[in-house]
Structure formats: structure tokens, C-alpha cells
Design a protein around this motif. Structure first.
Motif, PDB file in Angstrom:
ATOM      1  N   TRP A  39       0.829  -1.262   0.087  1.00  0.00           N
ATOM      2  CA  TRP A  39       0.103   0.027  -0.161  1.00  0.00           C
ATOM      3  C   TRP A  39       0.801   1.303  -0.057  1.00  0.00           C
ATOM      4  O   TRP A  39       0.271   2.286  -0.022  1.00  0.00           O
ATOM      5  CB  TRP A  39      -1.040   0.047   1.090  1.00  0.00           C
ATOM      6  N   GLY A  40       2.150   1.271   0.108  1.00  0.00           N
ATOM      7  CA  GLY A  40       2.991   2.547  -0.239  1.00  0.00           C
ATOM      8  C   GLY A  40       3.434   2.830   0.949  1.00  0.00           C
ATOM      9  O   GLY A  40       4.080   4.129   1.148  1.00  0.00           O
ATOM     10  N   GLY A  71      -3.668  -8.474   6.058  1.00  0.00           N
ATOM     11  CA  GLY A  71      -2.993  -7.093   5.770  1.00  0.00           C
ATOM     12  C   GLY A  71      -2.547  -6.987   4.120  1.00  0.00           C
ATOM     13  O   GLY A  71      -2.534  -8.185   3.574  1.00  0.00           O
ATOM     14  N   GLY A  72      -2.325  -5.783   4.033  1.00  0.00           N
ATOM     15  CA  GLY A  72      -1.948  -5.841   2.469  1.00  0.00           C
ATOM     16  C   GLY A  72      -2.758  -4.484   1.893  1.00  0.00           C
ATOM     17  O   GLY A  72      -3.257  -3.647   2.910  1.00  0.00           O
ATOM     18  N   LEU A  73      -2.731  -4.358   0.592  1.00  0.00           N
ATOM     19  CA  LEU A  73      -3.545  -3.441   0.118  1.00  0.00           C
ATOM     20  C   LEU A  73      -4.816  -3.263   0.176  1.00  0.00           C
ATOM     21  O   LEU A  73      -5.568  -2.372   0.188  1.00  0.00           O
ATOM     22  CB  LEU A  73      -3.034  -3.099  -1.479  1.00  0.00           C
ATOM     23  N   GLN A  74      -5.495  -4.528  -0.191  1.00  0.00           N
ATOM     24  CA  GLN A  74      -7.150  -4.769  -0.614  1.00  0.00           C
ATOM     25  C   GLN A  74      -7.448  -6.068  -0.089  1.00  0.00           C
ATOM     26  O   GLN A  74      -6.745  -6.833  -0.226  1.00  0.00           O
ATOM     27  CB  GLN A  74      -7.267  -4.360  -1.915  1.00  0.00           C
ATOM     28  N   SER A  89      -4.924   3.982   0.130  1.00  0.00           N
ATOM     29  CA  SER A  89      -4.043   4.067  -0.920  1.00  0.00           C
ATOM     30  C   SER A  89      -4.658   2.849  -2.140  1.00  0.00           C
ATOM     31  O   SER A  89      -5.330   2.071  -1.525  1.00  0.00           O
ATOM     32  CB  SER A  89      -2.552   3.675  -0.577  1.00  0.00           C
ATOM     33  N   THR A  90      -4.292   3.231  -3.253  1.00  0.00           N
ATOM     34  CA  THR A  90      -4.698   2.209  -4.290  1.00  0.00           C
ATOM     35  C   THR A  90      -3.298   1.411  -4.876  1.00  0.00           C
ATOM     36  O   THR A  90      -3.389   1.008  -5.841  1.00  0.00           O
ATOM     37  CB  THR A  90      -5.410   2.865  -5.155  1.00  0.00           C
ATOM     38  N   GLY A  91      -2.132   1.732  -4.239  1.00  0.00           N
ATOM     39  CA  GLY A  91      -0.986   0.914  -4.881  1.00  0.00           C
ATOM     40  C   GLY A  91       0.159   1.348  -3.982  1.00  0.00           C
ATOM     41  O   GLY A  91       0.180   2.130  -2.927  1.00  0.00           O
TER      42      GLY A  91
END
Length: 235
Positions: free
Chosen positions: A70-71, A106-109, A172-174
């Protein structure tokens, strides 16, 4: 009857194996707000599975990989203007995420949406780290609860939350963002339970899902209708 007793015993044993992450919102107000926003306002699960990694080294690598997704490396609380000064006068320069990076979600999405982020004071992050220590190697379920919710600057942890973003909830999207403010939910339903004095909160769960009061009413109506014609109700 014997089968029912065995089922109840197994259920109790499984529930007992879980772990509570209880935040004192007087000590960690910004982390309380981030977790309440994610769980109560955005309907993320209050119960997270552990990361189930084989050892501490694998857990650290797993958590770092999820943060990078997620950056985290682009330092949103330093380089993207998400840093701020809390009502108590502390510099909020450390990104807090929910679901926790070392958890299984856990993580971005996830299926619930993009990771929920808030810049919080580093002192709060240290206190949180002590509470979630071991989640990366755990196979248990970890449930988030809150005490001293009356001390918070927003009502997100309390009964009937307004869930109006205060400008500090973002996502965040990336790996390099873009980071953007989370829009207010279109509809807010209180899915939490509270202590008698209203100063502690937790989410009533059915499996890993929040119990939606309106959904429960619908289930009861279906059950009543099924029973009226002699057909067993099946969930």
C-alpha cells in the motif's frame, strides 16, 4: 444431545483460543479512531486471523511485504501531507493501517475494501506494537475492543457514530499511492455493543462478519415465516 454438547464444547474452546486487542483510547486515541473508522464506519471485520507465519523472521518479511503493497515506503505521513498535529499537541507522523499488516488480511486490499490509514503519533504505534506482538506467527483470531471511548475527539467508537471523516482518514490504491481521503460512508449502521456505562465498545460477531441489526431482523422474519409452514430454516 451428545453431538450438541460436543459442538458447544468445541465452539467454546475455539472462542477461548482467540486473543483480544483492547485499546485504552485515552492512551491511544488516534489508533482507536483509525480502528473504529475501519471497523464501525467502513465495516471491516473486528476479528482478524493471525498471519500464520512459521517464525519471527518470516513474520517480519510478511508484514513488510504487506506494507509495501500500500505504499509504506513512500512515507505518506511525511511526503504526502498527511502528517498533522493531534488535539493533544502530538506530531502524527507514523502511518497506522487496518487491517494490521501482519494479519492474514494485511496488505493493500481485501474483500472489504482498500486498507484504512491514519497518521498517528509514534508513541501510540509503540503501544500498539506491544498489543499485536505475535499476530504474524499466530493461527488464532484477534479481536479489537476499545475502552475509554468518551475521551475521543470523534464519535466513531461510540453509539450511533456519525462517521464524518475528519480529514485524516485516507487510503491508498498502490505502492506509490495515490493516497486519497476516504469518503464518508453513504449509510451508517451501528454494529457494536457497549458496556453499561457506554465507555467500552466491541463488535458483536457472527463468525468473522459484523452482525448487521437490520440483517438480523430479516433473518428472524425468515425464520418465523419458515416455522409457520413447518419448514426448517436453513442459514
Amino acid at each position: 444431545m451428545r453431538q450438541s454438547i460436543l459442538f458447544v464444547t468445541s465452539f467454546v474452546a475455539a472462542f477461548a483460543a482467540g486473543k483480544d486487542i483492547t485499546y485504552d483510547c485515552e492512551q491511544t486515541p488516534e489508533i482507536c479512531l483509525n480502528t473504529c473508522w475501519a471497523i464501525k464506519c467502513m465495516k471491516f471485520p473486528a476479528v482478524l486471523d493471525g498471519g500464520n507465519q512459521k517464525d519471527a523472521a518470516a513474520s517480519a518479511k510478511y508484514g513488510d511485504t504487506n506494507r509495501r503493497a500500500w505504499g509504506y515506503g513512500s512515507k505518506p505521513c511525511e511526503k504526502h501531507d498527511w502528517a498533522w498535529t493531534t488535539p493533544s499537541g502530538q506530531a502524527a507522523t507514523s502511518p497506522d493501517e487496518y487491517p494490521y499488516a501482519s494479519s492474514a488480511s494485511g496488505g493493500l486490499q481485501t474483500s472489504y475494501g482498500y486498507v484504512q490509514l491514519r497518521c498517528v503519533p509514534s508513541t501510540e504505534q509503540s503501544k500498539q506494537g506491544a498489543k499485536v506482538k505475535g499476530i504474524g506467527t499466530s493461527s488464532d483470531k484477534w479481536q479489537t475492543k476499545w475502552d475509554n471511548i468518551s475521551k475521543l475527539s470523534q464519535d466513531w467508537c461510540g453509539p450511533n457514530p456519525t462517521c464524518q471523516n475528519d480529514g485524516h482518514q485516507f487510503t491508498s490504491t498502490g505502492k506509490n499511492g495515490p493516497f486519497s481521503e476516504v469518503p464518508n460512508p453513504k449509510k451508517v449502521r451501528d454494529i457494536a455493543s457497549y458496556s453499561e456505562d457506554g465507555n467500552s465498545a466491541w463488535v458483536t460477531m457472527r463468525g468473522d462478519e459484523p452482525v448487521d441489526p437490520e440483517e438480523e431482523e430479516g433473518v428472524e422474519e425468515k425464520r418465523d415465516a419458515s416455522n409457520s409452514v413447518g419448514v426448517p430454516f436453513q442459514a
